[in-house]
Design an enzyme around this catalytic site. Structure first.
Site, PDB file in Angstrom:
ATOM      1  N   THR A 156       0.675  -0.754  -0.139  1.00 36.12           N
ATOM      2  CA  THR A 156       0.478   0.157   0.036  1.00 36.12           C
ATOM      3  C   THR A 156       0.462   1.602   0.110  1.00 36.12           C
ATOM      4  O   THR A 156       2.009   1.382   0.623  1.00 36.12           O
ATOM      5  CB  THR A 156      -0.527  -0.136   1.449  1.00 36.12           C
ATOM      6  OG1 THR A 156      -1.869  -1.093   0.914  1.00 36.12           O
ATOM      7  CG2 THR A 156      -1.219   1.312   1.619  1.00 36.12           C
ATOM      8  N   PHE A 197       1.548   5.117   1.373  1.00 37.05           N
ATOM      9  CA  PHE A 197       0.245   6.371   1.511  1.00 37.05           C
ATOM     10  C   PHE A 197       0.871   7.754   1.236  1.00 37.05           C
ATOM     11  O   PHE A 197       2.320   8.194   0.833  1.00 37.05           O
ATOM     12  CB  PHE A 197       0.680   5.652   2.970  1.00 37.05           C
ATOM     13  CG  PHE A 197       0.282   4.718   3.847  1.00 37.05           C
ATOM     14  CD1 PHE A 197      -1.000   4.642   4.494  1.00 37.05           C
ATOM     15  CD2 PHE A 197       0.864   3.652   3.653  1.00 37.05           C
ATOM     16  CE1 PHE A 197      -1.520   3.876   4.955  1.00 37.05           C
ATOM     17  CE2 PHE A 197       0.518   2.653   3.634  1.00 37.05           C
ATOM     18  CZ  PHE A 197      -1.123   2.377   4.399  1.00 37.05           C
TER      19      PHE A 197
END
Length: 359
Positions: free
Chosen positions: A258, A260
């Site tokens: 992921t 960010f």
């Protein structure tokens, strides 16, 4: 004889430790002086571009046996502690604590921060916009599930900019009160985590019911209250709620990552290795996107991401989020952005920031 040799080595190690502590405190004093000078000049204590240069310099000194990743982790905490001597670093993130967003914040800022967990991504943006937090950490895309729509929604209208990016390897595990996979009848987790583990769950727990929660940390709280419940959450969240591991590595894709964003006010100076994110709209005519992208091709600018975004008020019309290499203040990016305005209905610079280290 060997015992004496061991004691000699331990004595040398103690001497080195003493010198390290002395040098760390000398570094901390210098960092505090730098912080005071920055505040006198009206500059931010946390400077993503400058910190990127510091890490690059530190790693250039390394000749082993410490791996670069380990050395960077050590200095991340040294820098974090030094920053805390200068000012309190308040970081908002999608909470509660022990969520993946919290882990991403710690990965980037280190442990010496003041945490401000929020219930929604919108709340993270709001707290930074109101000045209750200096920085926010929000997920923007996952390597398997794609973009995080709520973050894109808020980037459209926020006065904040992207100041840094963080890549976090997401390895999921399933936890429960007893740690017995066979006894789990229902599973709690964030929708993204459930989606990233759906194949594994269907194979190993085909009869279990899934329940969505606002965060993986909240999933751990829910599972802690039910003997037949499991939670897909972080190890930190599991430990905080006395959960035991029932299965590790349950993500469907082993490279699940992921990305960010660190959001805040202002713009970064060039760091030497930057990425820029923009948002633009094109006229609703054939070939408009092709023309808008032509300056990037002509000037040899590498696009790293492009995502379309539907305009709610206008059927079948789209905005485009684009990431590319380079800083907006430097050539050839500066020329490209100037030319882009001639092919688009509008352009918003979301920020230029140091390129994050992918796992």
């Amino acid at each position: 004889m060997k015992e004496q040799r061991l004691e000699d080595l331990r004595k040398k190690l103690a001497d080195v430790d003493e010198r390290i502590v002395s040098l760390l405190n000398e570094r901390a004093k210098l960092a505090r002086l730098i912080g005071e000078r920055k505040q006198q000049m009206g500059k931010e204590v946390y400077d993503p571009a400058q910190e990127a240069k510091v890490y690059e310099r530190i790693l250039s000194f390394n000749h082993g046996p410490l791996e670069s990743k380990a050395l960077k982790g050590i200095f991340r905490e040294i820098i974090s502690a030094s920053r805390a001597l200068q000012t309190s670093t308040v970081v908002a993130f999608l909470g509660p604590e022990a969520s993946f967003s919290h882990l991403a914040a710690l990965e980037h800022f280190g442990e010496s921060i003041e945490c401000l967990p929020e219930d929604t991504i919108g709340d993270v943006f709001a707290e930074v916009e109101k000045g209750k937090a200096a920085w926010g950490v929000v997920p923007v895309e996952n390597s398997t599930e794609g973009p995080v729509k709520s973050t894109l929604d808020h980037l459209l209208t926020t006065p904040l900019t992207i100041r840094a990016e963080i890549f976090l390897r997401i390895s999921h595990a399933l936890y429960s009160r007893e740690g017995d996979l066979k006894k789990i009848k229902c599973i709690y987790s964030h929708p993204q985590a459930l989606a990233q583990c759906q194949d594994w769950l269907r194979r190993h727990l085909p009869l279990a019911q899934w329940h969505e929660t606002p965060s993986t940390a909240m999933a751990a709280v829910m599972a802690a209250g039910e003997p037949a419940a499991g939670a897909i959450c972080t190890p930190l969240a599991a430990a905080n709620n006395a959960l035991k591991c029932a299965a590790k590595g349950i993500e469907d894709h082993p490279l699940n990552t992921t990305r960010f964003l660190v959001i805040g006010y202002g713009m970064n100076a060039p760091s030497g290795r930057d990425k820029t994110s923009i948002l633009f709209g094109t006229p609703h005519i054939p070939g408009s996107l092709h023309r808008a992208l032509s300056p990037f091709a002509r000037l040899g600018i590498n696009l790293t991401r492009i995502a379309s975004y539907p305009i709610r008020e206008r059927l079948w019309e789209y905005l485009f989020f684009v990431d590319f290499m380079g800083h907006a203040e430097e050539e050839p990016v500066c020329t490209c952005l100037r030319e882009l305005k001639g092919y688009t209905s509008f352009v918003k610079n979301l920020g230029s920031y140091p390129v994050g280290e992918e796992p």
